[in-house]
Design an enzyme around this catalytic site. Structure first.
Site, PDB file in Angstrom:
ATOM      1  NE  ARG A 182      -6.653   0.888  11.851  1.00 52.81           N
ATOM      2  CZ  ARG A 182      -5.538   0.669  11.186  1.00 52.81           C
ATOM      3  NH1 ARG A 182      -4.620   1.614  11.070  1.00 52.81           N
ATOM      4  NH2 ARG A 182      -5.298  -0.513  10.654  1.00 52.81           N
TER       5      ARG A 182
ATOM      6  CE1 TYR B 191      14.536  30.651   5.843  1.00 48.74           C
ATOM      7  CE2 TYR B 191      14.801  28.350   5.188  1.00 48.74           C
ATOM      8  CZ  TYR B 191      14.517  29.672   4.864  1.00 48.74           C
ATOM      9  OH  TYR B 191      14.212  30.001   3.572  1.00 48.74           O
TER      10      TYR B 191
ATOM     11  CG  MET C 157      10.933  23.435  -0.153  1.00 48.24           C
ATOM     12  SD  MET C 157      10.078  24.698  -1.109  1.00 48.24           S
ATOM     13  CE  MET C 157       9.178  25.580   0.164  1.00 48.24           C
TER      14      MET C 157
ATOM     15  CE  LYS D 283      -0.453  -0.201   5.035  1.00 48.26           C
ATOM     16  NZ  LYS D 283      -1.244  -0.804   6.122  1.00 48.26           N
TER      17      LYS D 283
HETATM   18  C1  LIG Z   1      -0.459  -1.788   6.789  1.00 47.33           C
HETATM   19  C2  LIG Z   1      -1.088  -3.025   7.284  1.00 47.33           C
HETATM   20  C3  LIG Z   1      -0.309  -4.175   7.490  1.00 47.33           C
HETATM   21  C4  LIG Z   1       1.203  -4.167   7.426  1.00 47.33           C
HETATM   22  O1  LIG Z   1       1.684  -3.616   8.625  1.00 47.33           O
HETATM   23  P1  LIG Z   1       3.252  -3.498   8.940  1.00 47.33           P
HETATM   24  O2  LIG Z   1       3.329  -2.980  10.315  1.00 47.33           O
HETATM   25  O3  LIG Z   1       3.800  -2.530   7.947  1.00 47.33           O
HETATM   26  O4  LIG Z   1       3.809  -4.873   8.766  1.00 47.33           O
HETATM   27  C5  LIG Z   1      -0.963  -5.344   7.820  1.00 47.33           C
HETATM   28  N1  LIG Z   1      -2.314  -5.372   7.957  1.00 47.33           N
HETATM   29  C6  LIG Z   1      -3.085  -4.286   7.784  1.00 47.33           C
HETATM   30  C7  LIG Z   1      -4.553  -4.383   7.965  1.00 47.33           C
HETATM   31  C8  LIG Z   1      -2.500  -3.075   7.456  1.00 47.33           C
HETATM   32  O5  LIG Z   1      -3.261  -2.000   7.299  1.00 47.33           O
END
Ligand SMILES: *Cc1c(COP(=O)(O)O)cnc(C)c1O
Length: 355
Positions: free
Chosen positions: A129, A250, A298, A33
């Site tokens: 969640r 800065y 930046m 993802k």
């Molecule tokens: C992102 C995610 C993972 C992977 O988690 P990591 O901590 O990166 O291994 C697994 N399951 C779900 C539902 C996720 O959203």
């Protein structure tokens, strides 16, 4: 050309996947993802295409990108669908999808599509969640199955504290999940990276490693021999000497306490390097470690070259990678490796290895 690069080692990615797969056993989704945590989803999925049992992304558009790139393995939508129309594409592209709340059950029940969907029914085992409460899960699941739209249905849940080996939260979540799904037919999936590394009791039919594939250890104080996949790299483009008392950058957050040789580096927060990184954050120049000094701008940042006389304009600077642990940078910036990796942009991506 501005010498800012994100170099991606696809052999390291494959190595980390094999390590996850070997530890977990059975099957593993490679979680790609958010553009494979900033590493390039298509390149990463292609590098893993032969060995990964499947892939996981957050939402439909990410999966379409992978299918269009020729990825034929199962692809799971971890957030499922947001609108009923998406089910047409899910069905056409033979995607697997999570169903985690009532509105998604309704969409499946009402859809006109006839091809059976492959669903992963998500249980809230304690993270609260997403997912069905363990008490309401059975009824929602029955309604889903009675719709006639679901071919296969697995069960999954997600951990809140798997990176805390001393907490009992994960063990409790496993217990809640097992109870809620007791006797129901279908595959099971629980373990994220941290659970694959720390909680063998969580191993089921499918693991879901994400961050560990990219070589960022979710438990940095242990050594799991993961190989960093991304090297964020640039060069020294100018050098200057500061006298004692000179202020740098800065906000004048760095004041020279000794005659200081400063290297200006072509990398900034617009490339994804965190502005919150403080004086002393590790960087490597050539083969040696030194520190970030002054505030990140930046497009530029500054590093201390005082003790590195061999460095000059053109010296290679590693912001994170095989020499500088991304976890150290994340800590210095008050964040986690995940966020740093997802934020990398604008730098030139160079992929190597992977066949
Ligand atoms: C992102 C995610 C993972 C992977 O988690 P990591 O901590 O990166 O291994 C697994 N399951 C779900 C539902 C996720 O959203």
């Amino acid at each position: 050309m501005r010498p800012a690069y994100a170099k991606i080692d696809l052999d390291a990615l494959l190595y980390n996947y094999r390590l996850a797969r070997l530890r977990h056993g059975k099957c593993c989704f490679a979680v790609v993802k958010s553009n494979a945590y900033g590493h390039g989803a298509v390149a990463c999925a292609r590098a893993l295409a032969e060995e990964a049992d499947g892939f996981a992304v957050a939402f439909l558009e990410e999966a379409i990108t992978l299918r269009e790139a020729g990825i034929k393995k199962p692809i799971l939508l971890l957030e499922g669908v947001f609108e009923p129309e998406e089910l047409i594409e899910v069905s056409r592209l033979k995607l697997w999808m999570v169903v985690h709340h009532q509105a998604q059950v309704d969409m499946v029940v009402r859809t006109a599509i006839s091809a059976p969907l492959h669903v992963w029914f998500k249980i809230n085992s304690g993270m609260s969640r997403a997912g069905f409460s363990p008490f309401g899960a059975h009824r929602a699941w029955q309604r889903l199955m009675a719709s006639g739209r679901v071919g296969e249905c697995g069960f999954m849940s997600h951990f809140a504290c798997a990176d805390e080996p001393d907490s009992d939260t994960t063990a409790r979540q496993i217990e809640v999940f097992d109870k809620a799904t007791h006797g129901l037919p279908g595959a099971r999936s629980l373990a994220n990276s941290a659970a694959i590394l720390a909680w063998p009791d969580s191993y089921r039919d499918w693991g879901r490693p994400g961050i560990m594939l990219y070589g960022a250890d979710p438990m940095p104080e242990e050594n799991h021999s993961l190989r960093p996949v991304m090297t964020l790299e640039s060069q020294v483009v100018a050098v200057r000497e500061l006298a004692v008392g000179d202020a740098l950058g800065y906000g004048a957050t760095f004041i020279a306490k000794r005659p200081t040789r400063v290297g200006l580096v072509a990398m900034g927060y617009a490339d994804g390097y965190p502005r919150s990184a403080t004086n002393g954050t590790p960087v490597a120049v050539g083969t040696k470690l030194t520190s970030l000094i002054g505030r990140v701008s930046m497009d530029m940042l500054t590093v201390d070259l005082t003790d590195l006389p061999d460095t000059d304009i053109g010296s290679t600077v590693e912001l994170w990678g095989k020499r500088v642990s991304i976890n150290h940078v994340a800590k210095a910036a008050g964040t986690i490796s995940y966020e740093l990796l997802c934020n990398v942009k604008r730098a030139s991506f160079v992929w190597s290895g992977g066949k």
